[in-house]
Scaffold this active site. Structure first.
Site, PDB file in Angstrom:
ATOM      1  N   SER A  29     -57.687  83.208  95.161  1.00 32.12           N
ATOM      2  CA  SER A  29     -56.755  84.314  94.346  1.00 32.12           C
ATOM      3  C   SER A  29     -57.323  83.966  92.989  1.00 32.12           C
ATOM      4  O   SER A  29     -57.470  82.832  92.351  1.00 32.12           O
ATOM      5  CB  SER A  29     -55.339  84.065  94.674  1.00 32.12           C
ATOM      6  OG  SER A  29     -54.560  84.511  93.726  1.00 32.12           O
TER       7      SER A  29
ATOM      8  N   TYR B   2     -46.832  79.383  94.408  1.00 32.94           N
ATOM      9  CA  TYR B   2     -48.085  80.107  95.052  1.00 32.94           C
ATOM     10  C   TYR B   2     -49.167  79.737  94.166  1.00 32.94           C
ATOM     11  O   TYR B   2     -50.325  79.527  94.508  1.00 32.94           O
ATOM     12  CB  TYR B   2     -47.884  81.638  94.933  1.00 32.94           C
ATOM     13  CG  TYR B   2     -49.228  82.336  95.432  1.00 32.94           C
ATOM     14  CD1 TYR B   2     -49.432  82.640  96.630  1.00 32.94           C
ATOM     15  CD2 TYR B   2     -50.006  82.999  94.461  1.00 32.94           C
ATOM     16  CE1 TYR B   2     -50.292  83.453  97.392  1.00 32.94           C
ATOM     17  CE2 TYR B   2     -51.137  83.647  94.868  1.00 32.94           C
ATOM     18  CZ  TYR B   2     -51.382  83.835  96.221  1.00 32.94           C
ATOM     19  OH  TYR B   2     -52.173  84.554  96.717  1.00 32.94           O
TER      20      TYR B   2
END
Ligand code: NAD
Length: 273
Positions: A150, A163
Site C-alpha cells: 500500500s 495499518y
C-alpha cells in the site's frame, strides 16, 4: 501469429480474491493465460462473484473458502491448487483489513489492542502463514510471490498508525523473504493506492460493517478531496492496478527481479511527505 500471455501455463493462488484488488488480479491473470487461478477468501458468496465475473473463464477458477489466520485452511488451499492445476507458480498474499485512519488521539488503549491484534493477525501474520504454507510448492515450480502492499507501506495518511505499521511490516516481509527464498522463489510487492473497494475494518473493534468505499463516499463533493492522488481519483477501477502484478508474476518478464516493490499508487509519493 499467436499472442502469448505473460502468465501462460502458470497457476496462481490469490488470497482475498472475492472482491477488490484480489478479484481484479484473478481476472487479469486468467486473461494473461494462467492455466488456473485459485481464489481464497472467507466468504463463499464473494468468491462466487469472482467466478461469475470471469464468464467462460470461470472454469479455470478454483474457489477455496478459508481464513488466512488458519494454517490448516492455507495448507488445504495449497494442496487443492496443486492437485487441480498441477503446480503453484504465483502466490498473491492480498487479504487484508483497514483501520479507517484511526488516529492515536481518538483511540483508547483497549481499542488499540483490539485493532492491532486483528489487523496484524490478518495483514501481517496472515501473509507469513500464507507463504509458510506455499513455499515448498513455489520452490518446486521455481515460482514467485507478489504481495499487496500500500502507499501506507511508505507514507503516512494511508491509514492510522496500526495499518501503516502493518503495511511497513509487510514491506519488510518482501525484503526478508526475497533474501531467504532466493534463488528459487522471487518475492516482490505492489504498493497500490486508495481505491474504492469493500475494504473493511476489524470486527473486534466494531469496524467490520463499514467499508473504505463509504469513507470515500463521505468525502464526495467536498472541494479538493480527490486531488490527493496525482494520477487519478479513488474511483479508478482496481483493474488499473493489476499490470504490476502481471509483470512481477511473470517468469519471462521479471525473471531477474526480486525484493522489488512497484509503487502503483497513482503517484501519492510525489506529494512529498
Ligand atoms: P477488499 O475488502 O475488497 O478485499 C479484501 C478481501 O480480503 C475481501 O474479499 C475479504 O473478505 C478478504 N479477507 C479479509 N480478511 C480475511 C481473512 N482473515 N481471511 C481470508 N480472507 C479475508 O479490499 P481491497 O481494497 O481489495 O484490499 C486488498 C488489499 O489491498 C489489502 O491488503 C489492502 O490492505 C490493500 N490496499 C487497499 C487499498 C484501498 O484503498 N482499497 C489501498 C492500498 C492497499
Amino acid at each position: 501469429m499467436t499472442t502469448k500471455g505473460w502468465l501462460d501455463g502458470d497457476a496462481a493462488l490469490i488470497t482475498g480474491a472475492g472482491s477488490g484488488i484480489g478479484q481484479a488480479v484473478a481476472l487479469r491473470y486468467l486473461r494473461e493465460g494462467a492455466k488456473g487461478v485459485a481464489i481464497f477468501g472467507r466468504d463463499a458468496k464473494r468468491l462466487q462473484q469472482t467466478v461469475d465475473a470471469a464468464g467462460i473463464d470461470g472454469d479455470r477458477i478454483l474457489p477455496l473458502v478459508g481464513d488466512v489466520r488458519s494454517t490448516a485452511d492455507l495448507n488445504a488451499a495449497v494442496q487443492a491448487t496443486v492437485d487441480r492445476f498441477g503446480s503453484l507458480d504465483v502466490l498473491v498474499p492480498n487479504a487484508g483489513i483497514w483501520d479507517f485512519n484511526r488516529s492515536i488521539t481518538r483511540t483508547t488503549p483497549d481499542e488499540i489492542e483490539s485493532i492491532y491484534d486483528e489487523l496484524f493477525d490478518i495483514n501481517v501474520k496472515g501473509y507469513l502463514l500464507t507463504v509458510s504454507a506455499a513455499w515448498r510448492a513455489l520452490v518446486a515450480a521455481r515460482g514467485s510471490i507478489v504481495m499487496t502492499l500500500s502507499n501506507a507501506a511508505f507514507y503516512p495518511a494511508g491509514g492510522g498508525a496500526v495499518y501503516t505499521a502493518a503495511k511497513h511490516a509487510a514491506r519488510g516481509l518482501v525484503a526478508q523473504l526475497a533474501y531467504e527464498l532466493a534463488p528459487k522463489v522471487r518475492v516482490n510487492g505492489v504498493a497500490i493506492g486508495g481505491l474504492r473497494t469493500d475494504l473493511r475494518g476489524p470486527a473486534a473493534a466494531g469496524m467490520s460493517q463499514r467499508s473504505i468505499e463509504q469513507s470515500f463516499a463521505k468525502r464526495d463533493g467536498q472541494a479538493g478531496t480527490n486531488m490527493w492522488i496525482p494520477l487519478h481519483d479513488a474511483s479508478t477501477d482496481p483493474v488499473d492496478s493489476t499490470g504490476a502484478y502481471v509483470y512481477l508474476g511473470s517468469r519471462r518478464e521479471a525473471g531477474t527481479v526480486t525484493g522489488a516493490i512497484v509503487n502503483a499508487d497513482g503517484g501519492i509519493g510525489v506529494r512529498g511527505f
